[in-house]
Design a protein around this motif. Structure first.
Motif, mmCIF file in Angstrom:
data_model
loop_
_atom_site.group_PDB
_atom_site.id
_atom_site.type_symbol
_atom_site.label_atom_id
_atom_site.label_comp_id
_atom_site.label_asym_id
_atom_site.label_seq_id
_atom_site.Cartn_x
_atom_site.Cartn_y
_atom_site.Cartn_z
ATOM 1 N N ARG A 48 -39.566 -115.529 -30.255
ATOM 2 C CA ARG A 48 -38.818 -115.420 -31.377
ATOM 3 C C ARG A 48 -39.106 -116.566 -32.490
ATOM 4 O O ARG A 48 -39.591 -117.396 -32.175
ATOM 5 C CB ARG A 48 -37.368 -115.391 -31.070
ATOM 6 N N THR A 49 -38.681 -116.342 -33.796
ATOM 7 C CA THR A 49 -38.654 -117.189 -34.820
ATOM 8 C C THR A 49 -37.698 -118.400 -34.823
ATOM 9 O O THR A 49 -36.377 -117.740 -34.449
ATOM 10 C CB THR A 49 -38.381 -116.470 -36.049
ATOM 11 N N VAL A 50 -37.837 -119.427 -34.864
ATOM 12 C CA VAL A 50 -36.940 -120.660 -34.970
ATOM 13 C C VAL A 50 -37.278 -121.379 -36.313
ATOM 14 O O VAL A 50 -38.406 -121.466 -36.748
ATOM 15 C CB VAL A 50 -37.039 -121.596 -33.816
ATOM 16 N N PHE A 65 -33.006 -126.172 -33.361
ATOM 17 C CA PHE A 65 -31.502 -126.114 -32.953
ATOM 18 C C PHE A 65 -31.333 -124.641 -32.742
ATOM 19 O O PHE A 65 -31.998 -123.629 -33.067
ATOM 20 C CB PHE A 65 -30.483 -126.207 -34.305
ATOM 21 N N THR A 66 -30.419 -124.362 -31.764
ATOM 22 C CA THR A 66 -30.103 -123.167 -31.024
ATOM 23 C C THR A 66 -28.659 -123.175 -30.695
ATOM 24 O O THR A 66 -27.818 -123.916 -30.749
ATOM 25 C CB THR A 66 -30.992 -122.522 -30.361
ATOM 26 N N ASP A 67 -28.262 -121.793 -30.370
ATOM 27 C CA ASP A 67 -26.803 -121.628 -29.743
ATOM 28 C C ASP A 67 -27.111 -121.778 -28.249
ATOM 29 O O ASP A 67 -27.997 -121.305 -27.760
ATOM 30 C CB ASP A 67 -26.272 -120.206 -30.060
ATOM 31 N N PRO A 71 -30.001 -116.498 -25.091
ATOM 32 C CA PRO A 71 -30.968 -116.195 -23.882
ATOM 33 C C PRO A 71 -31.989 -117.377 -23.733
ATOM 34 O O PRO A 71 -32.220 -117.887 -22.631
ATOM 35 C CB PRO A 71 -31.527 -114.967 -24.090
ATOM 36 N N LYS A 72 -32.362 -117.921 -24.939
ATOM 37 C CA LYS A 72 -33.703 -118.587 -24.781
ATOM 38 C C LYS A 72 -33.130 -120.076 -24.063
ATOM 39 O O LYS A 72 -34.034 -120.721 -23.553
ATOM 40 C CB LYS A 72 -34.291 -118.955 -26.269
HETATM 41 C C1 LIG Z 1 -36.485 -116.823 -40.326
HETATM 42 C C2 LIG Z 1 -35.724 -117.003 -39.081
HETATM 43 C C3 LIG Z 1 -35.151 -118.181 -38.580
HETATM 44 C C4 LIG Z 1 -34.720 -118.342 -37.246
HETATM 45 N N1 LIG Z 1 -34.161 -119.302 -36.823
HETATM 46 C C5 LIG Z 1 -33.386 -119.658 -35.800
HETATM 47 C C6 LIG Z 1 -33.322 -120.968 -35.137
HETATM 48 O O1 LIG Z 1 -33.631 -121.806 -35.590
HETATM 49 N N2 LIG Z 1 -32.587 -121.187 -33.937
HETATM 50 C C7 LIG Z 1 -32.431 -120.102 -33.342
HETATM 51 O O2 LIG Z 1 -31.703 -120.162 -32.147
HETATM 52 N N3 LIG Z 1 -32.498 -118.675 -33.821
HETATM 53 C C8 LIG Z 1 -33.179 -118.572 -34.954
HETATM 54 N N4 LIG Z 1 -33.386 -117.202 -35.385
HETATM 55 C C9 LIG Z 1 -33.215 -116.258 -34.667
HETATM 56 C C10 LIG Z 1 -34.019 -115.861 -33.465
HETATM 57 O O3 LIG Z 1 -35.215 -115.545 -33.952
HETATM 58 C C11 LIG Z 1 -33.425 -115.069 -32.253
HETATM 59 O O4 LIG Z 1 -33.208 -113.652 -33.034
HETATM 60 C C12 LIG Z 1 -32.249 -115.337 -31.823
HETATM 61 O O5 LIG Z 1 -32.297 -116.963 -31.578
HETATM 62 C C13 LIG Z 1 -32.206 -114.986 -30.395
HETATM 63 O O6 LIG Z 1 -33.135 -115.173 -29.548
HETATM 64 P P1 LIG Z 1 -33.061 -115.215 -27.919
HETATM 65 O O7 LIG Z 1 -32.316 -113.981 -27.605
HETATM 66 O O8 LIG Z 1 -34.470 -115.306 -27.425
HETATM 67 O O9 LIG Z 1 -32.287 -116.352 -27.493
HETATM 68 C C14 LIG Z 1 -34.258 -117.184 -36.570
HETATM 69 C C15 LIG Z 1 -34.741 -115.753 -37.010
HETATM 70 C C16 LIG Z 1 -35.268 -116.034 -38.349
HETATM 71 C C17 LIG Z 1 -35.862 -114.552 -38.551
#
Ligand SMILES: Cc1cc2nc3c(=O)[nH]c(=O)nc-3n(C[C@H](O)[C@H](O)[C@H](O)COP(=O)(O)O)c2cc1C
Length: 184
Positions: A48-50, A65-67, A71-72
């Motif tokens: 996924r993108t972060v 940063f994340t929640d 799941p990640k």
């Molecule tokens: C441009 C963009 C930036 C993102 N940045 C973050 C981020 O910094 N941290 C994060 O947790 N998710 C970010 N997301 C959302 C993740 O890609 C992902 O959908 C979400 O975190 C759930 O991921 P998981 O189910 O693998 O934990 C971003 C998505 C996009 C499209």
């Protein structure tokens, strides 16, 4: 290209770190939003993108940063090894980075991150009452009182840099202090 050419190694490593650091402050930098690949709890790939929040050449660390409920986070706690993939059309550079991650949910690192995020539009992401990925049919049943921000620090094991160029592609594996030229 000769192996162990330390002048070049320093030069390329320096250029890579400069771009990584720019990406943390420039919203338009293509390296601001890498793909993070992990191993899912089922043993299968996940990606996924972060947003890249920090890049420190001194400690060889990247930060996002994340929640903490996402799941990640569970995946990284089960298996801390992960990979980032960055691509820049402007630079014609791909960077694949193998890391060992650490999830922080409390302490000064998280407090400093929350001080930064709480001022931004992203604050709501970390105050949502339900975990990312949970079904949307749950009614929002309370006003958030605390955040769920986690800071993930990723210590770099090595980087695989690929430059696409008409004159000839270049590829190198960079580990702290060393470079090995590879066939692109
Ligand atoms: C441009 C963009 C930036 C993102 N940045 C973050 C981020 O910094 N941290 C994060 O947790 N998710 C970010 N997301 C959302 C993740 O890609 C992902 O959908 C979400 O975190 C759930 O991921 P998981 O189910 O693998 O934990 C971003 C998505 C996009 C499209």
């Amino acid at each position: 290209m000769p192996q162990g050419s330390t002048g070049k190694a320093t030069d390329i490593a320096h250029r890579i770190w400069t771009e990584l650091q720019r990406a943390t402050v420039d919203r338009h930098h293509e390296w601001r939003t890498p793909v993070l690949a992990t191993t899912g709890l089922d043993g299968l790939p996940q990606a996924r993108t972060v947003v890249l929040r920090a890049a420190d050449p001194q400690t060889s660390q990247l930060v996002f940063f994340t929640d903490r409920r996402s799941p990640k986070v569970a995946e990284l706690r089960a298996l801390p090894a992960a990979a980032f993939v960055f691509w820049s059309k402007r630079l014609n550079w791909q960077l694949r980075v193998r890391v060992a991650t650490q999830v922080h949910t409390e302490g000064p690192l998280v407090e400093a991150a929350w001080a930064r995020v709480s001022q931004s539009a992203a604050a709501g992401d970390y105050l949502a009452p339900h975990a990312p990925g949970s079904a949307l049919n749950n009614p929002i049943d309370h006003t958030p009182t605390s955040h769920h921000l986690a800071v993930v620090t990723a210590h770099i094991d090595h980087m695989d840099w690929l430059e696409l160029a008409r004159a000839g592609h270049r590829r190198a594996r960079l580990a702290p202090g060393t470079i090995t030229w590879l066939v692109p």
